[in-house]
Scaffold this motif. Structure first.
Motif, PDB file in Angstrom:
ATOM      1  N   ALA A 369       0.844  -1.191   0.000  1.00  0.00           N
ATOM      2  CA  ALA A 369       0.000   0.000   0.000  1.00  0.00           C
ATOM      3  C   ALA A 369       0.884   1.247   0.000  1.00  0.00           C
ATOM      4  O   ALA A 369       0.627   2.210  -0.723  1.00  0.00           O
ATOM      5  CB  ALA A 369      -0.925  -0.005   1.209  1.00  0.00           C
ATOM      6  N   TYR A 371       4.021   1.494  -1.064  1.00  0.00           N
ATOM      7  CA  TYR A 371       4.687   1.621  -2.371  1.00  0.00           C
ATOM      8  C   TYR A 371       3.745   2.307  -3.373  1.00  0.00           C
ATOM      9  O   TYR A 371       4.141   3.245  -4.067  1.00  0.00           O
ATOM     10  CB  TYR A 371       5.107   0.235  -2.892  1.00  0.00           C
ATOM     11  N   PHE A 372       2.506   1.836  -3.442  1.00  0.00           N
ATOM     12  CA  PHE A 372       1.579   2.441  -4.407  1.00  0.00           C
ATOM     13  C   PHE A 372       1.243   3.875  -4.017  1.00  0.00           C
ATOM     14  O   PHE A 372       1.203   4.766  -4.864  1.00  0.00           O
ATOM     15  CB  PHE A 372       0.307   1.593  -4.543  1.00  0.00           C
ATOM     16  N   ASN A 373       1.020   4.104  -2.742  1.00  0.00           N
ATOM     17  CA  ASN A 373       0.707   5.449  -2.284  1.00  0.00           C
ATOM     18  C   ASN A 373       1.858   6.421  -2.597  1.00  0.00           C
ATOM     19  O   ASN A 373       1.624   7.563  -2.993  1.00  0.00           O
ATOM     20  CB  ASN A 373       0.431   5.415  -0.775  1.00  0.00           C
ATOM     21  N   ARG A 375       3.709   6.605  -5.035  1.00  0.00           N
ATOM     22  CA  ARG A 375       3.806   7.074  -6.416  1.00  0.00           C
ATOM     23  C   ARG A 375       3.427   8.551  -6.486  1.00  0.00           C
ATOM     24  O   ARG A 375       3.800   9.273  -7.405  1.00  0.00           O
ATOM     25  CB  ARG A 375       2.920   6.258  -7.370  1.00  0.00           C
ATOM     26  N   LYS A 376       2.627   8.995  -5.518  1.00  0.00           N
ATOM     27  CA  LYS A 376       2.195  10.396  -5.498  1.00  0.00           C
ATOM     28  C   LYS A 376       3.365  11.359  -5.360  1.00  0.00           C
ATOM     29  O   LYS A 376       3.299  12.503  -5.792  1.00  0.00           O
ATOM     30  CB  LYS A 376       1.208  10.635  -4.343  1.00  0.00           C
TER      31      LYS A 376
END
Ligand SMILES: Cc1cc2nc3c(=O)[nH]c(=O)nc-3n(C[C@H](O)[C@H](O)[C@H](O)COP(=O)(O)OP(=O)(O)OC[C@H]3O[C@@H](n4cnc5c(N)ncnc54)[C@H](O)[C@@H]3O)c2cc1C
Lengths: 398, 366
Positions: A369, A371-373, A375-376
């Motif tokens: 979560a 890692y994906f977050n 990306r912001k």
């Protein structure tokens, strides 16, 4: 050239450590360390603890409540608080709006708003981006029309981080359509309790709702909430963005996250050996560590220049790019370290007091979560592409 | 030389693609996501009827394909739709069952009646300690298995579990009923959709599949087939990421022009496109080698998994980045493709592990 900290700096470091040891609640640092979600109350609690000590706003002038620290001390403070897993200080009021008010606000505005930021009365959010105005921020359309003692605001902001917790929003609004688009923008402070404002959550890919859309329909804003001059908002906006960028770079956070990665790499195994001894993983970590060390000195160099009275401009873009790349890379390595256990995702496990079955190694719960977050990080605060544009134009003069 | 799929396979691909776009749109996927089993039984039954599961198995075993390119073709469509379901477990467990001549079980897999999963990797506990590989005891005519397996795909929805476990002579494979005594399942959702679970067995009754102690080859074959499948799935996911990003770059305007007009971004997408073609070739190589000798097979499979791992990260990260904020939203299917893409890297070993394996196999061959 001398990269050593002075004995005074080291004494200061000890003072900060002692403070953290005494005042940082273990409940909060545990949550930060294990990647759990912080509630509004958690963030307010830490805000109040720092404020009580007078350490909430190191970058403000002393007369408004700043600490009067040198840039080195500020750096030490950032690193030590991050290494102790302190919650992040919510930046919107303290690090974005306040510098603008201090530089461009009226005395009345400073007297009114700054103390309220410090004591936590107001929770600010940032109303810059719109659906059609992201990288091209100056094309924003949300309109403010002057009617007597008020502006009437209509339009929409989006990606408003933590808008669900905020009671105030600082907005860039269009007050003139006639000339260049940068020349018709104003900087307006808006109470979110005003009729005509609607906040709708946006769910992000990690399942969380940390950003929002904010709609304005005939919202009445008193003219005294205009910051600086009408149609000069672009200058203030850019000034604010420089602060935002340096904040996003987050060297302290990266140092803390790298320490965690090192611990994980000692414990987690691949082919029967700790990841730290796996040549592939060790190489990835080593490159990251070198980059981070370099970045630390780059950051100090920028701070040093700032201490000499030079305003950081394109340098803040460099810090933003590399700082966010490093933070993203650390989150990538944490995900890789978890291996197949990066895939399970139990949302509740990221909340305080979760007492269900943990799945796989304890550190793995938040890694994907996060890692994906993360990306912001290369998207907001001016995307990393936009930062490269700034570097190539203003430093390289291409 | 022929790089076409061939007529029969193309027909299968077309009808599978049509079926999934008609029956597995984004909102159906959302429903499956939050369901207890993590996939839709209706969809599974529909796919069985279409012959999709049968395409994974040879005619001898009662299927209608079973070749490497059949597997690739099916998993390509799964990737294109980011379909949720026990595809990989069915393929891998099915390969072992097929090798052991278990045609009755395969038949009930093909019809969709029985759902199987594949439990090979041991569980890891909160301290990071790996459970022992499952052990076995002879119990009269049969066997019992004890041990713990981790991140077993679609465990909650499985009727039977193909478990690997140590016996005296070496590794063996067993079928264990999910509902049997001594079997405990703790299941959870996955970050990219679907579900998996931790499997604990304590003297669970088990039926030996194949010969005791002689399962290593079948397991290796199943893993190789799984790697081919994931590689083809990955390339299809990349194709979608690329296409959606290109579409967006042509429509999203900033500074008065489509962002696709910025040369900096054009070059980035050119790199992505080039790398995806390399990844496609890697997936084709892996499929072409699936029936070759094990070292060649595994080297090609690892080469493919390494390539799709590396390129997958590039494709997913670039797709998210070039979409800006909108790419980060749950509402946009693209973000789910990106999540699937990254998570393929966590299944059956990541890019680094396969690079290491490629090197080790090369040294073995030399
Ligand atoms: C989690 C999150 C939180 C945020 N929080 C806030 C907030 O609190 N307040 C707020 O006001 N905003 C916030 N933002 C918005 C953020 O600032 C914007 O997303 C950002 O400015 C990019 O705009 P966009 O999303 O419209 O992307 P676009 O501007 O449409 O960009 C799409 C892509 O094109 C690239 N691009 C655009 N122009 C160029 C160019 N000239 N050359 C090369 N490449 C280019 C971009 O870099 C990007 O990769 C947040 C965003 C996110 C994702």
């Amino acid at each position: 050239m001398d990269l050593n900290f002075t004995p005074e700096d080291e004494a200061f470091r000890e003072e900060v450590r002692a403070f953290l040891k005494e005042k940082l609640p273990a409940r909060l640092s545990d949550k930060v360390r294990t990647g759990k979600h912080l509630t509004k109350q958690d963030m307010e609690e830490w805000h109040a603890i720092l404020n009580e000590r007078g350490w909430l706003a190191p970058h403000w002038p002393e007369k408004h409540g700043g600490t009067g620290w040198s840039v080195t001390q500020r750096f030490i403070f950032e690193v030590e608080t991050a290494m102790a897993h302190s919650p992040r200080v919510v930046p919107f009021g303290l690090s974005m709006l306040a510098p603008v008010l201090i530089k461009y606000g009226s005395e009345a505005q400073k007297d009114h708003w700054l103390p309220r930021i410090l004591d936590g009365t107001d929770w600010w959010c940032q109303g810059y981006s719109e659906p059609g105005a992201g990288s091209d921020l100056a094309s924003l359309k949300t309109q403010a029309v002057r009617e007597g003692d008020h502006y009437i605001v209509n339009g929409q902001k989006t990606w408003t981080t933590l808008g669900q917790f905020a009671d105030h929003i600082f907005c860039l609004v269009r007050t003139d359509n006639s000339g260049k688009k940068q020349e018709g923008i104003s900087f307006l402070l808006i109470d979110m309790a005003t009729p005509g404002i609607e906040v709708r959550p946006i769910r992000l890919l990690d399942g969380d709702a940390e950003v929002n859309e904010v709609f304005f329909t005939d919202v009445k804003v008193p003219v005294e909430n205009l910051v600086g001059e009408e149609n000069k908002g672009w200058t203030y906006a850019k000034y604010l963005l420089t602060y935002e960028r340096t904040n996003i770079a987050g060297v302290g956070m990266s140092m803390a996250a790298f320490e965690q990665l090192k611990e994980v790499a000692q414990r987690q195994t691949r082919n029967g050996k700790p990841l730290a001894e796996n040549p592939m993983f060790a190489a990835r970590m080593a490159k990251l560590e070198i980059d981070l060390e370099n970045m630390k000195t780059t950051n100090l160099r920028v701070l040093y220049e700032a201490g000499q009275g030079k305003a950081p401009m394109a340098e803040s873009s460099m810090l933003k790019i590399r700082g966010t790349e490093i933070r993203q890379e650390i989150s990538d390595l944490m995900r890789r370290a978890a291996g197949r256990y990066a895939q399970p995702f139990i949302g509740e496990a990221l909340e305080e007091g979760f007492n269900g079955e943990p799945v796989g190694p304890a550190f793995a719960a938040p890694v994907s979560a996060q890692y994906f977050n993360y990306r912001k990080l290369s998207i907001f605060g001016g995307s990393n592409e936009v930062q490269r544009e700034i570097i190539s134009k203003s430093i390289l003069e291409l | 030389m022929d790089f076409s799929l061939g007529q029969d396979r193309q027909m299968l691909v077309d009808s599978l693609g049509r079926y999934l776009s008609a029956n597995f749109d984004f909102s159906t996927r959302e429903k499956a996501l939050v369901s207890a089993e993590g996939f839709s039984r209706d969809m599974w039954a529909g796919l069985a009827e279409l012959g999709v599961i049968g395409a994974l198995f040879t005619e001898d075993a009662g299927g209608y394909g079973g070749g490497a390119f059949d597997i690739g073709a099916v998993f390509g469509e799964i990737g294109r739709a980011i379909a949720l379901g026990p595809f990989l477990g069915t393929l891998m467990a099915g390969r072992v069952l097929q090798a052991a001549g278990e045609t009755d079980v395969i038949e009930s897999l093909i019809s969709g009646e029985t759902i199987v999963t594949f439990a090979h990797e041991p569980a890891i506990d909160g301290e990071g300690v790996m459970a022992d590989p499952a052990s076995t005891t002879r119990a009269g005519e049969g066997w019992t298995v004890s041990g713990a397996k981790g991140v077993v795909p679609y465990l909650a929805g499985a009727d039977v579990i193909l478990v690997t476990a140590e016996t005296d002579g070496g590794l063996s494979t067993f079928l264990v009923e999910r509902g049997a005594d001594g079997v405990t399942v703790s299941d959870y959702p996955l970050v990219d959709g679907g579900s998996a679970g931790e499997l604990t067995m304590k003297d669970a009754p088990a039926r030996l599949i194949g010969e005791a102690g002689a399962a290593q080859d079948a397991i290796d074959d199943a893993i190789a087939a799984g790697l081919v499948a994931l590689s083809w799935e990955a390339v299809a996911v990349m194709d979608v990421l690329r296409a959606s990003t290109l579409d967006y770059m042509k429509t999203r305007k900033q500074f008065g022009i489509p962002i696709g007009k910025f040369q900096a971004l054009q070059h980035r997408m050119a790199t992505v496109a080039l790398e995806i073609e390399q990844a496609r070739s890697a997936a084709i190589n892996a499929a072409a080698m699936l029936h070759e000798d094990p070292v060649k097979r595994d080297r090609a499979a690892s080469a493919a998994k390494y390539t799709v791992g590396k390129t997958g990260v590039l494709a997913a990260e670039e797709a998210l980045q070039l979409h800006g904020g909108i790419g980060m939203t749950w509402e946009l299917p693209l973000s789910h493709y990106a999540k699937r893409m990254i998570m393929i890297g966590s299944e059956l070993g990541g890019e680094d592990e396969h690079l290491e394996r490629f090197i080790a196999l090369g040294q073995k061959a030399a």
